[in-house]
Design an enzyme around this catalytic site. Structure first.
Site, PDB file in Angstrom:
ATOM      1  N   HIS A 132      -1.480  -4.653  19.598  1.00  0.00           N
ATOM      2  CA  HIS A 132      -0.882  -4.283  18.315  1.00  0.00           C
ATOM      3  C   HIS A 132      -0.190  -2.926  18.426  1.00  0.00           C
ATOM      4  CE1 HIS A 132      -0.590  -3.069  14.095  1.00  0.00           C
ATOM      5  NE2 HIS A 132      -0.688  -4.350  13.792  1.00  0.00           N
ATOM      6  N   SER A 178      -1.313  -7.704  10.861  1.00  0.00           N
ATOM      7  CA  SER A 178      -2.756  -7.714  11.133  1.00  0.00           C
ATOM      8  C   SER A 178      -3.561  -7.758   9.836  1.00  0.00           C
ATOM      9  CB  SER A 178      -3.113  -6.460  11.943  1.00  0.00           C
ATOM     10  OG  SER A 178      -4.486  -6.212  11.911  1.00  0.00           O
ATOM     11  N   ASN A 179      -3.229  -6.904   8.883  1.00  0.00           N
ATOM     12  CA  ASN A 179      -4.060  -6.843   7.667  1.00  0.00           C
ATOM     13  C   ASN A 179      -3.959  -8.140   6.875  1.00  0.00           C
ATOM     14  OD1 ASN A 179      -2.490  -6.250   4.897  1.00  0.00           O
ATOM     15  ND2 ASN A 179      -1.309  -5.412   6.603  1.00  0.00           N
ATOM     16  N   GLU A 188       0.117  -0.423  16.395  1.00  0.00           N
ATOM     17  CA  GLU A 188      -0.658   0.755  15.978  1.00  0.00           C
ATOM     18  C   GLU A 188      -1.591   1.204  17.109  1.00  0.00           C
ATOM     19  OE1 GLU A 188      -2.653   0.639  12.101  1.00  0.00           O
ATOM     20  OE2 GLU A 188      -4.268   1.848  12.951  1.00  0.00           O
ATOM     21  N   CYS A 207       0.864  -1.184   0.000  1.00  0.00           N
ATOM     22  CA  CYS A 207       0.000   0.000   0.000  1.00  0.00           C
ATOM     23  C   CYS A 207       0.903   1.237   0.000  1.00  0.00           C
ATOM     24  CB  CYS A 207      -0.862   0.003   1.251  1.00  0.00           C
ATOM     25  SG  CYS A 207       0.157   0.068   2.760  1.00  0.00           S
TER      26      CYS A 207
HETATM   27  O1  10E Z   1       0.001  -5.473  11.286  1.00  0.00           O
HETATM   28  P1  10E Z   1      -0.459  -4.434  10.300  1.00  0.00           P
HETATM   29  O2  10E Z   1      -1.361  -4.945   9.270  1.00  0.00           O
HETATM   30  O3  10E Z   1      -1.002  -3.244  11.025  1.00  0.00           O
HETATM   31  O4  10E Z   1       0.857  -3.851   9.595  1.00  0.00           O
HETATM   32  P2  10E Z   1       1.682  -4.294   8.330  1.00  0.00           P
HETATM   33  O5  10E Z   1       3.037  -3.727   8.541  1.00  0.00           O
HETATM   34  O6  10E Z   1       1.562  -5.709   8.034  1.00  0.00           O
HETATM   35  O7  10E Z   1       0.994  -3.519   7.103  1.00  0.00           O
HETATM   36  C1  10E Z   1       1.014  -2.123   6.988  1.00  0.00           C
HETATM   37  C2  10E Z   1       0.029  -1.518   7.876  1.00  0.00           C
HETATM   38  C3  10E Z   1       0.274  -0.546   8.792  1.00  0.00           C
HETATM   39  C4  10E Z   1       1.535   0.187   8.868  1.00  0.00           C
HETATM   40  C5  10E Z   1      -0.762  -0.167   9.778  1.00  0.00           C
HETATM   41  N1  10E Z   1      -1.743   0.645   9.246  1.00  0.00           N
HETATM   42 FE1  SF4 Z   2      -1.379   3.233   5.726  1.00  0.00          FE
HETATM   43 FE2  SF4 Z   2      -1.616   0.995   7.067  1.00  0.00          FE
HETATM   44 FE3  SF4 Z   2      -3.443   1.618   5.275  1.00  0.00          FE
HETATM   45 FE4  SF4 Z   2      -1.044   0.939   4.471  1.00  0.00          FE
HETATM   46  S1  SF4 Z   2      -2.459  -0.384   5.546  1.00  0.00           S
HETATM   47  S2  SF4 Z   2      -2.219   2.711   3.733  1.00  0.00           S
HETATM   48  S3  SF4 Z   2       0.246   1.735   6.090  1.00  0.00           S
HETATM   49  S4  SF4 Z   2      -3.015   2.749   7.139  1.00  0.00           S
END
Ligand code: 10E
Ligand code: SF4
Length: 316
Positions: free
Chosen positions: A134, A233-234, A136, A22
């Site tokens: 987490h 997390s995502n 964040e 992203c």
């Molecule tokens: O564990 P998350 O999904 O929050 O983080 P990630 O580093 O896997 O993906 C980017 C997402 C961020 C930085 C939080 N919005």
């Molecule tokens: Fe920003 Fe996290 Fe969304 Fe990526 S997943 S655009 S780092 S808020």
């Protein structure tokens, strides 16, 4: 041996689109790479810049040094804050230590921080829908410790007891499953009629798009592979979204983690990647699958993502 022969076969791969990096992750990685070029190695990074083992390893090889806390960084050095954001207390500690800080917090995470500051500044208690452990969420709570209550699930929303039920607001972690977060917000809205909050939610565009994309292909597949690390997390949410569509879904850091036994009898594989997983890992996964038999690749149609964030001035 049997696992290898059982895994052989002709297959179709359905690529979910969009997937992988992203804008916030792109920017955060760019910040570290540019900081190394400009200021020289080592450049210290507090926590994983993004939650992906491959990204961390690649940046380590270029001269990044990942630390857990600010006090591990020698005074006067360059320190990058990770994309997930930090508490004001961490900023103050880095200042007190005389570090040159470069902030790689995603602007969409910073936006949630400012919502929390705004609500708590006028006396509201904020319900922060998200996972308490987490990074964040830790960072966001730190904007107003004592005035932010983390609400992890529907059960917690049903029993949460704020100081003044008439002065409450809510915000969200940016990477939640949309449907789950909406259910939790629904319970809070019902219990607290004056509840203030974002117009829809705080779940970012990238999280939303990747969940919609995997949902669109899941039902057509015998198996969905999500490329991403276990602490992302995502990425974990993408696995769960696919599973809720009734398909088997597995999280893998890379092609090497695919359990061949899971491929037995699988003719159509869906592939996606979390927002922190590099795109080359998806290419490598498809390449490895094609070593097991002929593969045709089909990519789902999606709205293109044209979001880019400007870099912090220290590296622009
Ligand atoms: O564990 P998350 O999904 O929050 O983080 P990630 O580093 O896997 O993906 C980017 C997402 C961020 C930085 C939080 N919005
Ligand atoms: Fe920003 Fe996290 Fe969304 Fe990526 S997943 S655009 S780092 S808020």
């Amino acid at each position: 041996m049997d696992a290898w022969s059982d895994a052989l076969g002709e297959r179709e791969v359905l690529l979910a689109s969009p997937r992988s990096f992203c804008a916030g992750v792109d920017r955060a990685i760019d910040v570290v790479a540019r900081a190394i070029d400009r200021y020289g190695a080592p450049v210290y990074v507090r926590r994983q810049i993004v939650h992906n083992a491959h990204v961390v390893r690649e940046l380590e090889q270029r001269g990044a040094v990942f630390v857990t806390e600010v006090d591990e960084v020698p005074p006067g050095q360059v320190l990058v804050f990770a994309a997930h954001g930090v508490t004001p207390a961490v900023r103050a500690e880095a200042d007190a230590r005389g570090l040159s800080v470069i902030d790689a917090t995603c602007p969409l995470v910073s936006k949630v921080h400012s919502e929390v500051r705004r609500y708590t500044g006028r006396g509201d208690t904020v319900f922060l829908i998200g996972h308490g452990d987490h990074e964040e969420v830790e960072g966001t709570v730190g904007e107003a410790p004592g005035n932010v209550i983390v609400v992890e699930d529907v059960a917690a929303a049903a029993r949460v007891a704020p100081r003044d039920p008439g002065r409450v607001a809510y915000a969200m972690q940016t990477t939640l499953a949309i449907d789950e977060a909406e259910q939790i917000a629904g319970v809070l809205r019902e219990r607290f009629p004056t509840l203030q909050g974002p117009r829809r939610d705080d779940i970012c565009y990238a999280t939303t798009n990747r969940q919609q994309a995997v949902r669109a292909i899941a039902r057509e597949c015998d198996l969905v592979l999500v490329v991403g690390s276990a602490n992302s997390s995502n990425s974990v949410r993408l696995v769960e979204v696919a599973q809720r569509e009734g398909v088997e879904a597995l999280l893998v850091d890379d092609a090497g983690q695919v359990d061949l036994r899971a491929l037995k009898g699988v003719r159509r594989i869906g592939i996606t990647a979390g927002a922190s997983a590099p795109p080359h890992l998806v290419d490598e996964l498809v390449h490895c699958l094609s070593g097991l038999g002929p593969v045709t690749v089909r990519e789902s149609q999606a709205e293109p993502e044209n979001i880019h964030f400007t870099l912090p001035r220290e590296v622009s």
